[in-house]
Design a protein around this motif. Sequence first.
Motif, short mmCIF file in Angstrom:
data_model
loop_
_atom_site.label_atom_id
_atom_site.label_comp_id
_atom_site.label_asym_id
_atom_site.label_seq_id
_atom_site.Cartn_x
_atom_site.Cartn_y
_atom_site.Cartn_z
N ARG A 1 -3.71 -29.28 -5.41
CA ARG A 1 -3.66 -29.16 -6.69
C ARG A 1 -3.98 -29.34 -7.75
O ARG A 1 -4.52 -30.24 -8.72
N LYS B 1 -10.36 -46.91 -11.18
CA LYS B 1 -9.80 -46.98 -10.06
C LYS B 1 -9.60 -45.37 -9.31
O LYS B 1 -10.23 -43.83 -10.95
N GLY C 1 -5.65 -39.45 -3.54
CA GLY C 1 -3.77 -39.26 -3.32
C GLY C 1 -3.08 -39.79 -2.39
O GLY C 1 -2.20 -39.20 -1.78
C1 GLA Z 1 -2.72 -39.29 -6.63
C2 GLA Z 1 -2.87 -40.91 -6.97
C3 GLA Z 1 -2.08 -41.75 -8.11
C4 GLA Z 1 -1.90 -41.32 -9.49
C5 GLA Z 1 -1.92 -39.08 -9.42
C6 GLA Z 1 -3.14 -38.97 -11.03
O1 GLA Z 1 -1.77 -38.92 -6.86
O2 GLA Z 1 -2.67 -41.08 -5.50
O3 GLA Z 1 -1.76 -42.93 -7.40
O4 GLA Z 1 -3.20 -41.61 -9.67
O5 GLA Z 1 -2.96 -39.04 -8.55
O6 GLA Z 1 -2.72 -37.52 -10.76
#
Ligand code: GLA
Length: 731
Positions: A440, A474, A524
């Motif tokens: 990513r 988060k 992720g």
């Molecule tokens: C990850 C998380 C998602 C979101 C994105 C933000 O994929 O799982 O919920 O927060 O990152 O870039």
Amino acid sequence: MTTYFHHLSRCCAAVLLFTVQANAQQINIPIETNHNALVLQADAKMNLHSIYFGKKLANASDYEQVGGVYKQGDDYTGMQDAAYSASGSRNLFEPAISVTHADGNNSLDLRYVKHEVSKVDDNVSLLKVTLKDPVYAIEVTLFYKSFYKEDVMEQWCSIRHTEKGNVTLHKFASANLFIKGGSFWLNQYHGDWAKEMQPEESRLTHGIKTLDTKLGTRANLFQPSVFMVSMDRPATENEGTVLYGALEYSGNFRTDLELDHQDNLRITSGINNYASTYTLKSGELFTTPAFLYTLSSNGKGVASRNLHNWARNYKLLDGKGNRLTLLNNWEATYFDFDENKLSALLKDTKKLGVDMFLLDDGWFANKYPRNGDVAGLGDWEENKKKLPNGIAALVKEASSNGVKFGIWIEPEMVNPKSELYEKHPEWVVREPKREEHYFRNQLVLDLANPAVQDFVYGVVDDLFTKNPALAYIKWDCNAVIYNAHSAYLKNQSHFYIDYMRGLYKVLERIRAKYPKVPMMLCSGGGGRVDYGALQYFTEFWPSDNTDPLERIFLQWEYSYFYPAISSSNHVTDWGKQPIKFRTDVAMMGKLGFDIVVSHLAEKDLKFCQDAIQVYNGLKTIVWQGDQYRLSNPRSSDVASMLYMNAEKSSGVIFNYLVNNRYGTGSKLPIRMNGLDAGKKYRITEINLYPGTSSTIDGNKTYSGDFLMQVGFNPDVNSGRASVLLKIEEVK
Ligand code: GLA
């Protein structure tokens, strides 16, 4: 000499210490929980065996007879059932520990020296068994922490030596279990992004089956450490003997399930020794993470409820506490937002009726603005263009709207396109002589380095210092580790282990200063869900896949191991199901929304607003109740899950159609579980979509006996694909 200890009687913290003369006969050490016993035995030569693991026997003295009724022939070692298998002496099986001594010798022989039992509280005991090598100055202490009521055990060990020089640890498992012969079925999980927790069950064949990860961070992406082993036949929800296991660790793990030539099963679990040979200095203590397990003789349901109780009481942060419902802006805006947009979303948060607004990715970085996932990660200053007045203004505005404010961070990671990368290339995990490879578009910061630990801690601490009213974090972790190399460490073989130590140190510091602020563990999606991390987090993000149909299956599998209060479930625009279906599914854990509220049709909005009120009335049962899986979506057209309070007087049943074929529905009644056979119950449908009425006659009463023997029909069909039922005792 034979000594026994049972679960110590209630009362004060007690310590019982047992030491033994070298010529003693044998020592039995049964560790008993409510239904189970694990019995260790030191033989005349002080080799420590695991002579029994299973359902508790009525007479403790019977455990000694167990070995006598097995006629499996010779194992050629006399130590196939070692409580902790060492390599290089007589052992012929997969070892738990393997070392090279300071003088280059590879043999290890661990003999019992003493054991000590202490009572942590009324329910929890800790057994420590000290083992020593008679030839080399190395010692291993085995720890068994038993949770009586929950039938749960945590097992780990520590390793120390005083040899002249370093000892090399090649393998250093937390535990090995030994289960006497029979047939065994392994239920394991695999996955990928948006495909977490895919179960597979197979009979274990002879040899070794390894469950492991080498990803470093986002370690569960392809495989989590949780598993089940059924004995004699595959266990069902309410029948069969089944062991649940998991490593309480967020990094590389390895679990070997070895079926030997005599059909015995050895389960060895610990930190993965892959690329992690550890050099142990004289006097240094190496402590492993805990291997967690629980055994049920009555199927998977009991095991999972025991694990839920254990997690809420002892492990998950604030497991008995409150949680915040929320509106998240990730799928509503992605990176495309500014103060005005957020201002509107804050008003929507209030309008919807949830507790908090959660600002996701994209709020930071200026030189390389975080307008996509290609730049800015690591630069944790508010983006001036999007947020000219900073986070502080948003927190204030949230509060004037009567809602709380939470924020997304991913502090372990960095985009190469960032000021952080430019300033501190030495903080980045990378092979200096090799081409960088990205996951990513990002790399991982080197948490083995204390300066990086300070930085990561600082990201959180700064946010709270500047915004004391901040209510929620988060914490994301989107990349795996490629090119594992630390510019800080002298010994690269320590990297994976020191990374995790660094991460846990940071989380310790955060929790020392901010003990209860809710934090979501995200990676992720569900790339990092484990009880090593969950002692610092209040909840986890199971998957970015929020298609409600998929979610029923995902949440179902997670529910075997993790209580509903820890599962963050959001209503989004994924999937084709109507808003009621999506909301019902998200209500099965910790409810959140990630939708554009202003795009909702009037009736949909009304439904959501009402559903949040319904949820507020139910959440104590969902979070703290006992969970019963009634109808499995993998084997039935209808999924059904019941949550019941401890008094068995009030509960909620979630029912869904999971098959689209013509005419499908709940043709047969669904048998309940966990009710009181002698009580009378009334079942009513709740959370109806505005303008619809129920087909369930809420005036009827049924005995618990009837509901558990015959069952109840939620009347699920294509016109009623999601049905929420409240079950209440009638006095
Ligand atoms: C990850 C998380 C998602 C979101 C994105 C933000 O994929 O799982 O919920 O927060 O990152 O870039």
